[in-house]
Write a protein that holds these residues in place. Structure first.
Motif, short mmCIF file in Angstrom:
data_model
loop_
_atom_site.label_atom_id
_atom_site.label_comp_id
_atom_site.label_asym_id
_atom_site.label_seq_id
_atom_site.Cartn_x
_atom_site.Cartn_y
_atom_site.Cartn_z
N ALA A 95 -25.74 -5.81 29.07
CA ALA A 95 -24.94 -5.04 28.11
C ALA A 95 -25.58 -5.09 26.73
N SER A 96 -26.01 -6.27 26.31
CA SER A 96 -26.65 -6.42 25.00
C SER A 96 -27.94 -5.62 24.92
N LYS A 97 -28.69 -5.60 26.03
CA LYS A 97 -29.93 -4.84 26.07
C LYS A 97 -29.67 -3.34 25.92
N GLY A 119 -17.50 -5.65 25.05
CA GLY A 119 -17.67 -6.80 24.17
C GLY A 119 -18.93 -6.73 23.34
N ALA A 120 -19.87 -5.90 23.76
CA ALA A 120 -21.16 -5.81 23.07
C ALA A 120 -21.20 -4.68 22.05
N SER A 122 -18.57 -1.61 19.89
CA SER A 122 -17.33 -0.88 19.64
C SER A 122 -17.64 0.53 19.13
N GLU A 123 -18.92 0.88 19.13
CA GLU A 123 -19.35 2.17 18.61
C GLU A 123 -19.92 3.10 19.68
N ILE A 124 -20.79 2.59 20.53
CA ILE A 124 -21.38 3.43 21.58
C ILE A 124 -20.29 3.81 22.59
N PRO A 125 -20.18 5.09 22.96
CA PRO A 125 -19.19 5.48 23.96
C PRO A 125 -19.47 4.81 25.30
N VAL A 126 -18.41 4.33 25.93
CA VAL A 126 -18.51 3.66 27.23
C VAL A 126 -17.60 4.39 28.20
N VAL A 127 -18.14 4.77 29.34
CA VAL A 127 -17.34 5.36 30.42
C VAL A 127 -17.42 4.41 31.60
N GLY A 128 -16.27 4.03 32.12
CA GLY A 128 -16.24 3.09 33.23
C GLY A 128 -15.63 3.70 34.48
N THR A 129 -15.89 3.06 35.59
CA THR A 129 -15.21 3.44 36.84
C THR A 129 -15.13 2.20 37.73
#
Length: 331
Positions: A95-97, A119-120, A122-129
């Motif tokens: 995630a950090s990478k 957790g890494a 709060s700015e980059i959009p994250v899409v989960g499934t």
């Protein structure tokens, strides 16, 4: 069962073997990112990071669906596929990478992966499934209005309907063991629902939680001596070891009712299942809207499959070995 699609083990096995070959997933060490897509109208090329918790058919299918949605959209993108091999510390490292690489969007497959990414950044959009409950997992303020940089699609299974089908085909069952990983937050959500629904059906239940895959054999061996059936919700630890679970249960003539189709392919009896490939595709369509500036994650409700798109999946070999007639749910 005219309201649902029906799949059988032979079809699923063939599809499952094709999934991993088509994805080209990498281990946590990674390889060079893949470039694909025909290009957006503005000529932009997007950098997309993917963090998949572990390798098993359901999560592989979600990954496949996501990539298919990107391809269908026509955008140009560079994708960095990473797999944490079910290691939480690897999730955090990857995630950090992906954040330091300045990804335009990160796709996270399964709850621990999404939590690591959230957790890494709060700015980059994250899409989960492959996440049961985004709000319960701390990934969203509310499933209807996430309010953060994370959105996606839920794999919450129709627990009540699955257990109703179990009672229909296995009326002699009186006590059900619920097999799950105590280390997975979303499993607790499903366990609670299952206990409530089993009580409504007048059935007893007992929890069998494992903290790691090393405990599965002893826990299942204990369960088969105490229950009439086992219910295995969507759980990454259990799903990854489903062949072992099914083998022990089958030897004891105990049916395993499953949360999703890959578990059935691995030896479970049946499931009324979501499609992880479709959930991945839905997540990919959400990602495309975010990348194009047409939507913000904070305002995008968590997606779910429609009830009419769920399908009954059965394992004919397991049914024959157990002497169970599944015609009532496959007709």
């Amino acid at each position: 069962m005219n309201d649902f699609m029906i799949s059988r083990r032979g079809v699923l096995a063939a599809a499952g073997s094709a999934l991993v070959a088509g994805l080209g997933l990498t281990a946590c060490g990674g390889t060079a990112p893949q470039t694909s897509g025909s290009g957006s109208s503005a000529g932009s090329s997007y950098k997309i990071g993917v963090l998949q918790l572990t390798e098993h058919p359901a999560l592989d299918a979600a990954n496949k669906g996501f990539v298919a949605a990107l391809e269908d959209s026509g955008i140009a993108y560079e994708i960095d596929q990473q797999n944490a091999q079910n290691d939480q510390s690897a999730c955090q490292t990857i995630a950090s990478k992906l954040v330091s690489d300045r990804s335009d969007l990160i796709f996270a497959i399964a709850t621990p992966a999404a939590q690591a990414v959230a957790g890494a950044t709060s700015e980059i959009p994250v899409v989960g499934t492959a996440i049961t409950d985004f709000a319960e997992s701390g990934l969203a303020e509310d499933n209807e209005r996430p309010g953060k940089n994370v959105t996606g699609t839920s794999d919450l299974t129709p627990v009540a309907e699955q257990l109703e089908l179990m009672q229909k085909v296995l009326p002699e069952v009186k006590r059900v063991g619920i097999l799950f990983s105590s280390a997975e937050a979303n499993s607790a959500v499903q366990v609670k629902i299952a206990e409530t629904e089993l009580a409504k059906l007048g059935l007893d239940s007992k929890q069998y939680g494992v903290s790691s895959s090393n405990e599965i054999q002893s826990m299942v061996e204990a369960a088969v001596g105490e229950v009439d059936a086992i219910y295995a919700p969507t759980d990454n630890t259990i799903s990854s070891s489903m062949a072992q679970v099914a083998s022990i249960a089958l030897d004891a003539k105990i049916p395993v009712i499953c949360g999703e189709e890959a578990q059935v392919t691995a030896g479970g009896l049946f499931s009324l299942s979501v499609s992880y490939e479709e959930l991945g595709r839905m997540a990919g369509e959400m990602a495309v809207k975010i990348l194009k500036g047409e939507a913000e994650p904070a305002d995008m409700p968590i997606g779910h499959m429609r009830a009419e798109d769920l399908k009954v999946v059965v394992n004919d070999e397991t049914a024959a070995a157990l002497g169970v007639d599944l015609s009532d749910i496959t007709a």
